[in-house]
Scaffold this motif. Structure first.
Motif, mmCIF file in Angstrom:
data_model
loop_
_atom_site.group_PDB
_atom_site.id
_atom_site.type_symbol
_atom_site.label_atom_id
_atom_site.label_comp_id
_atom_site.label_asym_id
_atom_site.label_seq_id
_atom_site.Cartn_x
_atom_site.Cartn_y
_atom_site.Cartn_z
ATOM 1 N N HIS A 49 55.925 32.263 36.329
ATOM 2 C CA HIS A 49 54.912 31.148 36.726
ATOM 3 C C HIS A 49 53.999 31.223 35.425
ATOM 4 O O HIS A 49 53.650 31.714 34.218
ATOM 5 N N VAL A 50 53.296 29.574 35.851
ATOM 6 C CA VAL A 50 52.134 29.243 34.449
ATOM 7 C C VAL A 50 50.965 30.419 34.067
ATOM 8 O O VAL A 50 51.037 30.701 33.264
ATOM 9 N N SER A 51 50.506 30.716 35.661
ATOM 10 C CA SER A 51 49.821 31.378 35.800
ATOM 11 C C SER A 51 50.492 33.379 36.078
ATOM 12 O O SER A 51 50.625 33.758 37.131
ATOM 13 N N LEU A 52 49.616 33.966 35.659
ATOM 14 C CA LEU A 52 50.110 35.328 35.395
ATOM 15 C C LEU A 52 48.931 36.648 35.251
ATOM 16 O O LEU A 52 48.143 35.607 34.125
ATOM 17 N N ASP A 53 48.797 36.992 36.388
ATOM 18 C CA ASP A 53 47.092 38.236 36.304
ATOM 19 C C ASP A 53 47.587 39.187 36.335
ATOM 20 O O ASP A 53 47.452 39.359 38.051
ATOM 21 N N HIS A 54 48.204 40.806 35.580
ATOM 22 C CA HIS A 54 48.536 41.969 36.162
ATOM 23 C C HIS A 54 46.884 42.338 36.827
ATOM 24 O O HIS A 54 47.849 43.383 37.446
ATOM 25 N N SER A 55 45.700 42.163 36.189
ATOM 26 C CA SER A 55 44.577 42.904 37.372
ATOM 27 C C SER A 55 44.491 42.934 38.333
ATOM 28 O O SER A 55 43.951 43.907 39.211
ATOM 29 N N LEU A 56 44.997 41.657 38.683
ATOM 30 C CA LEU A 56 44.587 41.801 40.780
ATOM 31 C C LEU A 56 45.217 42.753 40.976
ATOM 32 O O LEU A 56 45.441 42.700 42.323
ATOM 33 N N LEU A 57 46.575 43.209 40.620
ATOM 34 C CA LEU A 57 47.931 44.500 41.607
ATOM 35 C C LEU A 57 46.443 45.377 41.909
ATOM 36 O O LEU A 57 46.851 45.788 42.718
ATOM 37 N N GLN A 58 45.659 45.772 40.619
ATOM 38 C CA GLN A 58 44.254 46.702 40.775
ATOM 39 C C GLN A 58 44.019 46.596 41.937
ATOM 40 O O GLN A 58 43.678 48.066 42.678
ATOM 41 N N GLN A 59 44.429 45.245 42.686
ATOM 42 C CA GLN A 59 42.716 45.547 43.748
ATOM 43 C C GLN A 59 43.970 46.143 45.539
ATOM 44 O O GLN A 59 43.370 46.375 46.618
ATOM 45 N N LEU A 60 45.149 46.811 45.067
ATOM 46 C CA LEU A 60 46.458 47.087 46.849
ATOM 47 C C LEU A 60 45.762 48.487 46.860
ATOM 48 O O LEU A 60 45.911 49.451 45.376
ATOM 49 N N PRO A 61 45.311 48.549 47.945
ATOM 50 C CA PRO A 61 45.338 49.922 47.852
ATOM 51 C C PRO A 61 46.497 50.842 48.730
ATOM 52 O O PRO A 61 47.720 50.451 48.814
ATOM 53 N N GLU A 62 45.956 52.313 48.118
ATOM 54 C CA GLU A 62 47.362 53.163 48.173
ATOM 55 C C GLU A 62 48.036 53.077 49.530
ATOM 56 O O GLU A 62 47.304 52.365 50.465
ATOM 57 N N GLY A 63 48.993 52.202 49.388
ATOM 58 C CA GLY A 63 49.877 52.990 51.009
ATOM 59 C C GLY A 63 50.897 51.569 51.405
ATOM 60 O O GLY A 63 51.940 51.436 51.789
ATOM 61 N N THR A 64 50.124 50.536 50.269
ATOM 62 C CA THR A 64 50.797 48.996 50.388
ATOM 63 C C THR A 64 52.378 48.742 49.293
ATOM 64 O O THR A 64 51.970 49.849 48.655
ATOM 65 N N MET A 65 52.923 48.862 50.379
ATOM 66 C CA MET A 65 54.577 48.551 48.810
ATOM 67 C C MET A 65 54.876 46.832 49.697
ATOM 68 O O MET A 65 55.331 46.004 50.115
ATOM 69 N N VAL A 66 54.661 47.002 47.629
ATOM 70 C CA VAL A 66 55.899 45.459 47.574
ATOM 71 C C VAL A 66 57.166 45.044 47.630
ATOM 72 O O VAL A 66 57.143 45.964 46.530
ATOM 73 N N HIS A 67 57.979 44.923 47.795
ATOM 74 C CA HIS A 67 59.121 44.569 48.218
ATOM 75 C C HIS A 67 59.703 43.562 47.995
ATOM 76 O O HIS A 67 59.141 42.029 47.883
ATOM 77 N N ARG A 68 59.979 43.152 46.335
ATOM 78 C CA ARG A 68 60.921 42.057 45.607
ATOM 79 C C ARG A 68 62.121 41.363 45.371
ATOM 80 O O ARG A 68 62.793 42.584 45.290
#
Length: 453
Positions: A49-68
């Protein structure tokens, strides 16, 4: 404490992808746990993607599951605990750093330049409803696995891209789970809709199935909702949850140093129907007329200034000789964008001018609202104009009128020169702005989901 309900959130656009398109899903994932919901996100693996911002992942609380799930069915995908932000960041940074500098040089670059318009047209006719249809097959497989292995209660798909809703439709049909289809923009009523007749027919059919099958249709403006209901009277339950801003994003923002310049800033994407050229011409004329001092001016643009393959906006800067006034910053991490906006004297809102664009509210308007600095909006009458006038957020001008743009910019410049802040007496937050608060919007979504189980 009772076990939380579980929602599968289908969103191709999700961190580490950055930009405005990820904010709604990200903020819902951030705040839904506070209302008794565990979030499982279904998104793309190895995003290009043209825009990547890894810092945004830090906003996800514990227990959130990201399935890719893999695009084009390649790869196994991954399950990433959202609370492990460091792990997500290190893995995804490695993926995004695998670039091959120099691969587009010479004849290859020239070939791509010539072939691009033809390839784009061919792709538009083949990939329906959007490029992300290549993600569909693996996303459905992964989604079924998540639903059954984690005992999901509700499916929530949010577009764009509209492929998200086709994934939601397939999962609804296969599992019978309650399904909410959330539209940040219209689909076949979109002002950027394809003009290929047979593609339009296919998408009309897809949209009708989504609208009539989903248990709830959500959208972000009353205008969208009215248009949806008129076109699809079979919708079971239609509700509006606005886009908005997250107050936590604006805590402890350090404004950029503008070096004492009158700084107008824009953060977002430009394209054919949304461009800064008339604004730039207005600034140029004010300089030529001696009404503003170019040594005191700065215009900063963060995001996509010229869409890939085009250069009209930068060409305009050069033709007007504004290189010393205009600064093109490219994509910035979200916290840097907020620092830019907070330090600016004027926030530019340059809206679409295509027919029907008055029904849209760009997400940046809510960021501007939270920042609190005055807005100069080049926008047609409609939803955005109403909000700006209702809350005294700034000035709205005809986006086709260079005269109006010049007058509004000059008024704000003169206030700055004279040391007077704009709008201190004009702003009115007497009306409740909670409907634009991301946390409150997550509460609204939680209440909607509770009615389905």
């Amino acid at each position: 404490m009772s076990n939380p309900r579980k929602v599968l959130m289908i969103s191709y656009l999700f961190p580490p992808i950055g930009g405005g398109g990820v904010q709604r899903a990200l903020k819902m994932a951030k705040y839904l746990p506070q209302y008794g919901w565990q979030v499982h996100v279904l998104t793309v693996d190895s995003p290009a993607h043209v825009s990547l911002d890894h810092s945004l992942l830090q906003q996800l609380p514990e227990g959130t599951m990201v399935h890719r799930a893999s695009e084009r069915g390649v790869g196994k995908g991954s399950n990433i605990p959202g609370g492990k932000a460091d792990f997500v960041s290190s893995q995804d940074r490695q993926l995004s750093s695998n670039k091959h500098p120099g691969s587009n040089k010479g004849w290859k670059k020239e070939f791509i330049r010539i072939a691009k318009p033809y390839l784009k047209k061919a792709k538009e006719g083949l990939l329906i409803p959007d490029d992300q249809i290549l993600w569909y097959s693996d996303a459905v497989k992964k989604g079924l696995d998540v639903i059954y292995s984690h005992d999901i209660d509700v499916i929530f798909s949010t577009s764009g891209p509209y492929t998200n809703h086709l994934v939601g439709l397939a999962l609804k049909n296969k599992t019978g789970k309650p399904w909410i289809a959330d539209f940040r923009d219209p689909w076949t009523q979109n002002m950027h809709q394809s003009d290929i007749p047979w593609k339009k027919w296919i998408e009309e059919t897809m949209e009708r199935r989504v609208m009539n099958t989903s248990d709830v249709v959500l959208t972000v403006t009353p205008s969208f909702a009215r248009n949806f209901k008129k076109k699809h009277p079979g919708i079971k339950n239609l509700q509006v949850i606005y886009n908005g801003f997250d107050p936590e994003d604006y805590d402890k923002i350090t404004p950029i140093d503008t070096r004492g310049l009158f700084t107008a800033s824009y953060a977002g994407i430009f394209y054919k129907e949304r461009n800064p050229r008339l604004f730039l011409e207005a600034v140029y004329e004010l300089i030529q007329e001696g009404l503003v001092d170019r040594k005191h001016l700065s215009c900063k643009f963060a995001g996509v200034f010229d869409y890939p393959g085009y250069s009209e906006n930068y060409d305009c800067v050069k033709q007007l000789g504004l290189e010393d006034v205009v600064e093109v910053l490219g994509h910035l991490p979200h916290h840097e964008v907020l620092s830019l906006l907070k330090g600016s004297n004027l926030l530019l809102l340059i809206g679409d001018t295509a027919p029907g664009s008055g029904d849209y509210i760009p997400g940046k308007l809510f960021e501007y609202m939270a920042i609190g600095n005055p807005i100069l909006a080049l926008t047609v009458p409609g939803e955005s104009e109403r909000i700006i006038r209702e809350y005294g957020l700034g000035e709205v001008v005809n986006p086709f009128s260079q005269k109006e743009i010049k007058q509004a910019y000059l008024r704000m410049y003169q206030l700055w020169v004279n040391g007077n802040g704009y709008g201190e007496t004009e702003r009115s937050f007497k009306k409740d702005i909670n409907i634009y608060n991301r946390k409150y919007q997550a509460e609204q979504l939680a209440e909607v989901m509770e009615t389905l189980i």
